[in-house]
Design an enzyme around this catalytic site. Structure first.
Site, short mmCIF file in Angstrom:
data_model
loop_
_atom_site.label_atom_id
_atom_site.label_comp_id
_atom_site.label_asym_id
_atom_site.label_seq_id
_atom_site.Cartn_x
_atom_site.Cartn_y
_atom_site.Cartn_z
N ASP A 479 0.86 -1.17 0.00
CA ASP A 479 0.00 0.00 0.00
C ASP A 479 0.91 1.24 0.00
OD1 ASP A 479 -2.41 1.52 0.29
OD2 ASP A 479 -1.86 1.81 2.38
N THR A 481 0.03 4.84 1.19
CA THR A 481 -0.05 5.75 2.33
C THR A 481 0.28 5.03 3.63
OG1 THR A 481 -1.78 6.98 1.20
CG2 THR A 481 -1.53 7.37 3.56
N ASP A 678 -1.14 -0.83 6.27
CA ASP A 678 -1.29 -0.31 7.63
C ASP A 678 -2.71 0.12 7.98
OD1 ASP A 678 -1.50 1.97 6.04
OD2 ASP A 678 -0.57 3.24 7.56
#
Length: 789
Positions: A479, A481, A678
């Site tokens: 991912d 961000t 996250d």
């Protein structure tokens, strides 16, 4: 988190109705009877139950989990442990077997499968139990002089000629009695338990071997007339008290060495537990300050952290600024600058300025407690490689007993005089040298050392399977961000459509985003508050789409998200497309805001790439790992970041379901996939991947869905984890190879295979020493992992 895992552990434990041992429901064998499911530790218990279930259900109408289950169930979903919850955790201690983690119960005892003493699931710095080690040491040192005398008389008694040989047999018997009935008592108890539970193990072999030699020698001493003349040597019927005494003493020595070495495997957890300070400086409501026990700190308390002191609990800075040394938890060597509003982690060191913090997580909810829980859970898990060893060891014992019997009979019939004496001694040597202790310890010791080592380097493995599988990964989905980027975006600008105020766009977007956990949302909310824009509490909020958020603010139905969300809602963004693409080409993330189906404007947020990311990507690519980025951001932004970092494949504007499909697609192509993320939207893909890797700076949902957690959120930790995975698997293979090779060579030698070529036989005493040293060598090899990665 620890509370919920603790309660889950209790709820998953059920009693085997045959042997009354607690087992984990997820790993136990099952059998349904009269509408109820029963759980079993082994196939033998299951078969005994299925043959005559009424024998075991009459006294087990209600199979209960360990004490405290009823109290635990009502608070299973509470966000913070209550005082009752804390007392529950303190009162319920789960004991597990180091070699068989599925064996668990709420009281101390021995494992019915391997005979090892059960250990508390979670180690403690206080009141650490060394009773077994101290007991074995006492038995060893008290009986060692008697063993030395017995061995000396057996080897040199006929030369010194102090006694008649028949008298010497009685002296050896008297000296051997306390060795067998006191020093060896734990071994014979374990041997008997292995027979009762039908789980043959190393204690079966030791008990049979020493028992056979002792009983034969006792009969030879008390009633020598029952033996033929061929058994007489140097004036007496040959006795082997020295073999019995030496085997028990050497086995005690092996257990002492093993217990000392095993205690070192939890050294990493104990070092983590030792990081927490014992007290905290509490600021009371009237402004006075006092030092209180850490257990007395509650959520919301205001605490002072002076220079040189450790941060007592997880919290947020409300006054002051300083540099915090977080190396003990994250592995980051340089202190991190902290200011008002920043999060601080309990047990980290305040190096310079004075801070006032507000506690947010205490007790079992702190980062340190979660780390200890995860490491302990991983240490007790069973590697896939261990299942093979367990299957081999279970059948191996019966094969050894068969070989021992064949050795006894073969020597008795075909060996030289006294043939049956030779047969007995060689049969005992086979039983002793073939103890599968080294085989059973081969992988658990490696796993325990490896997980502790990883924790000190900021890498948490959830279980042994994650350690074993991570080295195989050839594809990593990341991912953007919070994973590639810092996860602390900065608001860039707002562009409104004609007739709409920029401040209105920011006010409505920030009001809606108050309910979102996403870092981009936090940046927008923070920017609005910095401009003193008054925000409105949203009347409804929904973030399930994964491509944006929706809700109602001030009577308006708002939607804030990427192009995919706007297309889904049939909102035209043509008037702002060119500005959006320009911002994305610069690496910014762009979100559109629509109200009641009409576009109001766009908001741009920039999230800097972590300084460690390029190095991490380079390390992984050199290691042959294909890097794939999947982000909810627009394709232009995604490509800009991908080109800058040299990422192999880039996917933009993906939903959580798209990430899940991407993992499945790559797996169907035969790739071993790891997923690093996250956020909440990453959780499904993290769970689906062969290895899920969560950033420790992310959400609890992501961490709970992953098999590996990087505490600091630094992708370089994946390289560290892969190196540790490789070293651990190599270590396990070395241990297993040594254990198999040791038995493959030792058994034929003990059976007398070399006698007809060299005239040499293996003494049972030497076999006992070799057996003890084999276990010690496996543990010593595992401890080398503390120097890995």
């Amino acid at each position: 988190m620890e509370h919920e895992q603790k309660v889950q552990t209790i709820e998953n434990s059920m009693k085997d109705p045959v042997c009354n041992m607690y087992v984990d429901k997820q790993e136990a064998l099952q059998h349904d009877f009269e509408g109820k499911t029963y759980y079993f530790c082994s196939e033998k218990c299951q078969s005994k139950f299925s043959a005559a279930p009424h024998l075991y259900t009459s006294s087990n109408k209600e199979i209960q989990p360990p004490v405290g289950h009823e109290k635990a169930s009502h608070s299973h979903h509470s966000a913070q442990p209550s005082e009752n919850d804390q007392s529950l955790q303190n009162s319920v201690t789960i004991y597990v077997c180091p070699m068989h983690p599925e064996v668990r119960q709420d009281h101390p005892g021995n494992c019915p499968k391997c005979g090892m003493t059960l250990e508390p699931e979670l180690p403690s710095l206080e009141n650490e139990d060394h009773s077994e080690l101290e007991d074995f040491q006492k038995r060893f040192w008290w009986t060692l002089p008697m063993t030395i005398v017995v061995v000396f008389l057996a080897m040199f008694g006929h030369q010194v000629n102090w006694f008649k040989m028949s008298t010497q047999s009685w002296i050896e018997l008297v000296l051997t009695l306390p060795i067998v009935f006191w020093a060896g008592r734990p071994f014979f108890i374990r041997c008997w338990q292995s027979v009762v539970h039908r789980n043959p193990n190393m204690w079966t072999l030791i008990g049979l071997g020493t028992g056979a030699a002792f009983v034969y020698s006792v009969v030879a001493t008390i009633a020598p007339q029952v033996f033929p003349d061929s058994f007489v040597s140097m004036g007496r019927v040959s006795v082997y008290f020295e073999a019995t005494a030496a085997i028990i003493t050497l086995t005690l020595l092996g257990q002492v060495l093993e217990l000392k070495a095993r205690s070192q495997t939890s050294a990493s957890i104990k070092s983590l537990l030792g990081l927490a300070p014992k007290t905290a400086r509490k600021i009371n409501a009237d402004g006075t300050e006092e030092d209180v026990e850490l257990s007395s700190v509650h959520v919301g308390d205001v605490l002072r952290v002076r220079p040189g002191e450790k941060v007592p609990v997880d919290g947020v800075i409300v006054e002051g600024q300083s540099s915090i040394d977080e190396s003990m938890l994250t592995g980051e060597p340089l202190p991190v600058n902290k200011k008002i509003g920043d999060q601080v982690i309990g047990a980290t060191l305040n190096t310079s300025g004075s801070l006032i913090i507000r506690s947010e997580k205490v007790g079992s909810a702190t980062m340190l407690s979660q780390i200890v829980q995860l490491v302990s859970q991983a240490q007790r898990s069973k590697a896939p490689m261990q299942r093979m060893a367990d299957q081999v060891a279970g059948k191996f014992v019966m094969v050894v007993i068969g070989v021992s019997i064949a050795t006894f009979i073969g020597w008795g019939i075909f060996g030289p005089d006294p043939s049956w004496v030779y047969g007995l001694i060689n049969a005992v040597a086979v039983l002793i040298i073939a103890c599968p202790c080294a085989l059973g310890l081969a992988t658990p010791m490696s796993i325990m050392v490896s997980t502790g080592n990883g924790a000190t380097k900021g890498v948490l493995f959830r279980d042994a399977a994650a350690i074993e599988n991570l080295r195989k990964v050839d594809t990593l989905i990341i991912d953007k961000t919070g994973t590639l980027t810092e996860g602390k975006p900065r608001f860039d600008r707002v562009i409104a459509t004609e007739g709409v105020s920029s401040d209105d766009v920011l006010r409505l977007a920030a009001s809606l985003d108050q309910g979102s956990e996403h870092p981009l949302a936090e940046a927008i909310v923070h920017a609005a508050r910095e401009r003193n824009i008054e925000l409105t509490t949203p009347e409804s909020f929904d973030s399930d789409s994964g491509i944006g958020v929706m809700g109602k603010v001030e009577g308006l139905t708002l939607a804030l998200g990427n192009t995919a969300l706007m297309q889904q809602l049939d909102v035209s963004v043509d008037v702002l497309v060119s500005q959006a693409e320009k911002l994305r080409s610069e690496g910014a993330s762009v979100m559109y805001l629509a109200a009641d189906g009409h576009l109001l404007g766009l908001l741009a947020v920039s999230d800097p790439i972590k300084s460690s990311t390029p190095e991490a990507i380079e390390i992984l690519k050199k290691d042959g790992v294909m890097i794939v980025m999947a982000t909810g951001d627009g394709m232009t932004t995604a490509r800009a970041v991908g080109v800058k970092l040299g990422i192999d494949q880039v996917y933009g504007e993906v939903k959580p379901a798209d990430k899940l499909d991407l993992v499945s697609k790559l797996q169907s192509e035969g790739r071993i996939v790891a997923m690093a993320g996250d956020g909440i939207n990453d959780a499904p893909a993290l769970a689906k991947a062969d290895v899920g890797i969560a950033m420790g700076t992310g959400t609890d949902v992501a961490m709970n869905s992953a098999q590996v957690t990087l505490i600091k959120g630094d992708l370089r930790g994946i390289g560290t984890a892969r190196a540790l995975s490789e070293a651990t698997v190599q270590n396990m293979k070395q241990n297993l190879m040594f254990a198999f090779l040791y038995n493959a060579l030792g058994i034929p030698i003990a059976a007398g295979a070399l006698y007809f070529f060299t005239g040499w036989l293996l003494s049972p005493m030497i076999a006992a020493l070799a057996m003890s040293l084999s276990s010690a060598s496996v543990i010593a090899n595992a401890l080398r992992l503390r120097l890995s990665a």
